[in-house]
Write a protein that holds these residues in place. Structure first.
Motif, PDB file in Angstrom:
ATOM      1  N   THR A  89       0.873  -1.486   0.146  1.00 30.05           N
ATOM      2  CA  THR A  89       0.079  -0.319   0.145  1.00 30.05           C
ATOM      3  C   THR A  89       0.619   1.310  -0.223  1.00 30.05           C
ATOM      4  O   THR A  89       2.141   0.891   0.520  1.00 30.05           O
ATOM      5  N   ALA A  90       0.383   2.179  -0.866  1.00 28.23           N
ATOM      6  CA  ALA A  90       1.195   3.744  -0.291  1.00 28.23           C
ATOM      7  C   ALA A  90       0.790   4.399   0.644  1.00 28.23           C
ATOM      8  O   ALA A  90       0.998   5.146   0.813  1.00 28.23           O
ATOM      9  N   THR A  91      -0.298   4.019   1.403  1.00 29.96           N
ATOM     10  CA  THR A  91      -0.878   4.796   2.541  1.00 29.96           C
ATOM     11  C   THR A  91      -1.233   4.073   4.042  1.00 29.96           C
ATOM     12  O   THR A  91      -2.364   3.394   3.804  1.00 29.96           O
ATOM     13  N   ALA A  92       0.413   3.820   4.585  1.00 28.71           N
ATOM     14  CA  ALA A  92       0.698   2.768   5.860  1.00 28.71           C
ATOM     15  C   ALA A  92      -0.207   3.471   6.614  1.00 28.71           C
ATOM     16  O   ALA A  92      -0.056   4.944   6.911  1.00 28.71           O
ATOM     17  N   THR A  93      -1.330   2.802   7.505  1.00 26.70           N
ATOM     18  CA  THR A  93      -1.938   3.581   8.714  1.00 26.70           C
ATOM     19  C   THR A  93      -1.829   2.568   9.376  1.00 26.70           C
ATOM     20  O   THR A  93      -2.086   1.360   9.734  1.00 26.70           O
ATOM     21  N   ALA A  94      -1.957   2.776  11.164  1.00 25.61           N
ATOM     22  CA  ALA A  94      -1.075   1.964  12.011  1.00 25.61           C
ATOM     23  C   ALA A  94      -3.075   0.915  12.079  1.00 25.61           C
ATOM     24  O   ALA A  94      -2.362  -0.164  11.874  1.00 25.61           O
ATOM     25  N   ALA A  95      -4.066   1.162  11.798  1.00 20.70           N
ATOM     26  CA  ALA A  95      -5.634   0.772  11.810  1.00 20.70           C
ATOM     27  C   ALA A  95      -5.538  -0.147  10.443  1.00 20.70           C
ATOM     28  O   ALA A  95      -5.856  -1.089  10.608  1.00 20.70           O
ATOM     29  N   GLY A  96      -4.262   0.106   8.953  1.00 18.15           N
ATOM     30  CA  GLY A  96      -4.931  -0.738   8.336  1.00 18.15           C
ATOM     31  C   GLY A  96      -3.696  -1.781   8.720  1.00 18.15           C
ATOM     32  O   GLY A  96      -4.026  -2.719   7.679  1.00 18.15           O
ATOM     33  N   ILE A  97      -2.315  -1.277   9.034  1.00 18.55           N
ATOM     34  CA  ILE A  97      -1.618  -2.477   9.284  1.00 18.55           C
ATOM     35  C   ILE A  97      -2.523  -3.593  10.064  1.00 18.55           C
ATOM     36  O   ILE A  97      -2.372  -4.609  10.534  1.00 18.55           O
ATOM     37  N   LEU A  98      -2.802  -2.938  11.116  1.00 14.24           N
ATOM     38  CA  LEU A  98      -3.906  -3.744  12.388  1.00 14.24           C
ATOM     39  C   LEU A  98      -4.550  -4.818  11.574  1.00 14.24           C
ATOM     40  O   LEU A  98      -4.653  -6.084  12.365  1.00 14.24           O
ATOM     41  N   ALA A  99      -5.108  -4.197  10.453  1.00 13.82           N
ATOM     42  CA  ALA A  99      -6.721  -4.800   9.780  1.00 13.82           C
ATOM     43  C   ALA A  99      -6.030  -6.462   9.079  1.00 13.82           C
ATOM     44  O   ALA A  99      -6.050  -7.145   8.933  1.00 13.82           O
ATOM     45  N   ALA A 100      -4.556  -6.048   8.307  1.00 13.97           N
ATOM     46  CA  ALA A 100      -3.978  -6.861   7.790  1.00 13.97           C
ATOM     47  C   ALA A 100      -3.616  -8.515   7.866  1.00 13.97           C
ATOM     48  O   ALA A 100      -3.570  -8.481   7.873  1.00 13.97           O
ATOM     49  N   ARG A 101      -2.659  -8.076   8.888  1.00 11.76           N
ATOM     50  CA  ARG A 101      -2.030  -8.404  10.144  1.00 11.76           C
ATOM     51  C   ARG A 101      -3.153  -9.962  10.678  1.00 11.76           C
ATOM     52  O   ARG A 101      -3.663 -10.601  10.336  1.00 11.76           O
ATOM     53  N   ASP A 102      -4.419  -8.926  11.101  1.00 14.18           N
ATOM     54  CA  ASP A 102      -5.772 -10.336  11.304  1.00 14.18           C
ATOM     55  C   ASP A 102      -6.506 -10.548  10.561  1.00 14.18           C
ATOM     56  O   ASP A 102      -6.461 -11.492  10.477  1.00 14.18           O
ATOM     57  N   ALA A 103      -5.976 -10.099   9.147  1.00 11.58           N
ATOM     58  CA  ALA A 103      -6.980 -11.096   8.088  1.00 11.58           C
ATOM     59  C   ALA A 103      -6.051 -11.903   8.126  1.00 11.58           C
ATOM     60  O   ALA A 103      -6.515 -13.049   7.140  1.00 11.58           O
ATOM     61  N   GLY A 104      -4.428 -12.068   8.202  1.00 13.02           N
ATOM     62  CA  GLY A 104      -3.353 -12.992   7.813  1.00 13.02           C
ATOM     63  C   GLY A 104      -2.535 -12.812   7.177  1.00 13.02           C
ATOM     64  O   GLY A 104      -2.091 -13.846   6.945  1.00 13.02           O
ATOM     65  N   VAL A 105      -1.891 -11.174   7.026  1.00 18.94           N
ATOM     66  CA  VAL A 105      -1.488 -11.325   5.968  1.00 18.94           C
ATOM     67  C   VAL A 105      -0.264 -11.397   6.937  1.00 18.94           C
ATOM     68  O   VAL A 105       0.247 -11.258   8.452  1.00 18.94           O
ATOM     69  N   HIS A 106       1.418 -11.640   6.168  1.00 16.37           N
ATOM     70  CA  HIS A 106       2.796 -12.053   7.134  1.00 16.37           C
ATOM     71  C   HIS A 106       3.304 -10.807   6.980  1.00 16.37           C
ATOM     72  O   HIS A 106       4.144 -10.647   7.944  1.00 16.37           O
ATOM     73  N   GLU A 107       3.636  -9.790   5.847  1.00 18.28           N
ATOM     74  CA  GLU A 107       4.724  -9.056   5.796  1.00 18.28           C
ATOM     75  C   GLU A 107       3.834  -7.540   5.464  1.00 18.28           C
ATOM     76  O   GLU A 107       2.616  -8.410   4.868  1.00 18.28           O
TER      77      GLU A 107
END
Length: 135
Positions: free
Chosen positions: A99-117
């Motif tokens: 992503t070009a717009t990394a936010t704390a909420a976006g990173i947490l949502a990605a982690r919760d979805a199962g993203v590794h990095e």
């Protein structure tokens, strides 16, 4: 990969032979594909939508997936959740969110979805190498 251990380069190469890039922007997908060639010899497939990507995953059985976080017809978090909950052979493979717009909420949502990095755009060859090493 100047900053990556040579032993890790060999290991990465064996685990990243089939790569899927899910990005609706062809230029961005092509750039990532070229940067990957600096690290590993891999076959790279691209998909412009999440629906097409699931079909490719079913047929290809990729070893690593790069997915755009949010773009028209691509919701990286929703794609990753669908992949993780599926019965596909590739449901447990590493997923790297871009992503070009990394936010704390976006990173947490990605982690919760199962993203590794998480890979923030614009990225360099070194950034890609470090993410590959991490997964």
């Amino acid at each position: 990969m100047a900053s990556v251990d040579p032993k890790n380069v060999q290991r990465i190469a064996s685990l990243a032979q089939r790569v899927l890039i899910i990005d609706p922007q062809p230029q961005s997908a092509r750039l990532l594909s070229e940067l990957l060639r600096d690290h590993v010899r891999s076959q790279t497939w691209t998909a412009p939508t999440a629906a097409k990507a699931l079909a490719v995953v079913d047929n290809l059985n990729p070893q690593i997936i790069f997915v755009e976080m949010s773009a028209p017809e691509v919701d990286g978090c929703a794609f990753t959740r669908t992949l993780r909950r599926s019965h596909l052979r590739s449901r447990k493979i590493p997923v790297i969110m871009m992503t070009a717009t990394a936010t704390a909420a976006g990173i947490l949502a990605a982690r919760d979805a199962g993203v590794h990095e998480f890979l923030r755009k614009p990225f360099t060859t070194k950034d890609v190498g470090l993410r590959l090493e991490a997964v």
